[in-house]
Design an enzyme around this catalytic site. Sequence first.
Site, PDB file in Angstrom:
ATOM      1  N   ASP A  83      35.498   1.339  -3.883  1.00 43.31           N
ATOM      2  CA  ASP A  83      36.826   0.932  -3.413  1.00 43.31           C
ATOM      3  C   ASP A  83      37.201  -0.288  -4.249  1.00 43.31           C
ATOM      4  O   ASP A  83      36.593  -1.351  -4.106  1.00 43.31           O
ATOM      5  CB  ASP A  83      36.727   0.597  -1.917  1.00 43.31           C
ATOM      6  N   TYR A 119      30.636  -8.251   6.748  1.00 43.89           N
ATOM      7  CA  TYR A 119      31.445  -7.035   6.730  1.00 43.89           C
ATOM      8  C   TYR A 119      32.384  -7.043   5.533  1.00 43.89           C
ATOM      9  O   TYR A 119      33.176  -7.956   5.360  1.00 43.89           O
ATOM     10  CB  TYR A 119      32.274  -6.897   8.022  1.00 43.89           C
ATOM     11  N   LYS A 138      33.601  -0.277   4.775  1.00 40.24           N
ATOM     12  CA  LYS A 138      32.524   0.698   4.951  1.00 40.24           C
ATOM     13  C   LYS A 138      32.058   1.246   3.614  1.00 40.24           C
ATOM     14  O   LYS A 138      32.721   1.094   2.596  1.00 40.24           O
ATOM     15  CB  LYS A 138      32.993   1.840   5.857  1.00 40.24           C
TER      16      LYS A 138
HETATM   17  P1  13P Z   1      37.406   0.775   3.873  1.00 36.06           P
HETATM   18  O1  13P Z   1      35.928   0.620   4.107  1.00 36.06           O
HETATM   19  O2  13P Z   1      37.765   2.195   3.546  1.00 36.06           O
HETATM   20  O3  13P Z   1      37.888  -0.194   2.835  1.00 36.06           O
HETATM   21  O4  13P Z   1      38.149   0.478   5.245  1.00 36.06           O
HETATM   22  C1  13P Z   1      37.959  -0.773   5.812  1.00 36.06           C
HETATM   23  C2  13P Z   1      38.760  -1.035   7.052  1.00 36.06           C
HETATM   24  O5  13P Z   1      38.661  -2.152   7.529  1.00 36.06           O
HETATM   25  C3  13P Z   1      39.570  -0.007   7.680  1.00 36.06           C
HETATM   26  O6  13P Z   1      40.247  -0.489   8.825  1.00 36.06           O
HETATM   27 MG    MG Z   2      37.240   3.276   1.862  1.00 37.71          MG
HETATM   28 MG    MG Z   3      39.246  -0.622   1.496  1.00 38.51          MG
END
Ligand code: 13P
Ligand code: MG
Ligand code: MG
Length: 364
Positions: free
Chosen positions: A11, A228, A231
Amino acid sequence: MRVTLSVIKADVGGWVGHSHSHPEILELARKALEDAKDKKKILDYYVTACGDDLELIMTHKKGDANKEIHGIAWDIFLEGTARAKQLKLYGAGQDILKTAFSGNLKGMGPGVAEMTFEERLSEPVIIFMADKTEPGAWSIPLYKMFADPFSNPGLVIDPDMHQGFKFTVHDIVEKKEVIFSCPEEMYDMLALIGTVGRYEIKEVRRKVGNDIAAVTSTDRLNLIAGRYVGKDDPVMIVRAQKGLPDVGEVLEPFATPYFVAGWNRGSHNGPFMPVSEKDAHMSRFDGPPRVMAMGFQLAEGMLGLPADMFDDPGFDKARMECNQMADFIRRNGPFQPHRLEPSEMEYTTLSEILKKLKTRFKKA
Ligand code: 13P
Ligand code: MG
Ligand code: MG
Ligand code: 13P
């Protein structure tokens, strides 16, 4: 011919929050891989996106964990991050957790799934790509593909699959691995992989000849960064047919949706919705978590045209069920089991809140 299939993803910035990938970033990646193909560094490539994750699919003859191949991906992620910053995309460079590239992307943020094999007379492969979830999301489908005859009848019918498969399970906390031989050790394996945030299936191999059948990316961003950072949004490669599950048996587990961890703020359980490439972007509550599947029929290391495997009315009911499951679990709002368990929330503000309240807690 021996060929390596590398799927490397990151990402590098979301287009409108964490929902889509910007077309310019995909174009930039295509140009770079076209250049690498022209210079004979890779055989072939396909670039796509799952939500805000840029997916680089490459074939080459250089083997797994190759410095040059990882370097090509790394350069694209850096260039993509720079452009994402200009476009002010959301979380530009989100998965670029380390700055110095030392030859291997492992532990640097991007996710990697690679396999090297002798290309068969016919070589169907399916590449699964997910957004808004973690690698544990692959455990249920891999179990069903390679160990559950109610999902994969080939385990009973095909004499070349009848003996079962070997699963390598990673303990991503202790950084250890264990190999289970199934069906004999199925229950031991299930006891572990039921803990989805910790035990993850890294690969599956045939018992005869030890041929690779499936491989996943198991990188956990929270553990690398200690906080954090979004994801992991993992990828998985599965080979099909001829002593392996046929294409239909590879896809079948996704017809019965199940819950995975991720979704909004990476902190919620939600249904894992199988979608076509054109629907692989997240909006409702930043989800629901999505999985797409692109099929390729390799020919002398060339990927050729992709087939969009979930672009099929046969999966409409699964998608509808996912929307119902989403409604059901959303009712719990900030409560478990919608919100993730405390160990998964450690990387979010939960630990800050506990710290703040420390002195106010009295003996009860
Ligand atoms: P991603 O892990 O796809 O960047 O999404 C993070 C998020 O906080 C979605 O609400
Ligand atoms: Mg993502
Ligand atoms: Mg993202
Ligand atoms: P076909 O008869 O269409 O080749 O299909 C055979 C098969 O095994 C399907 O799973």
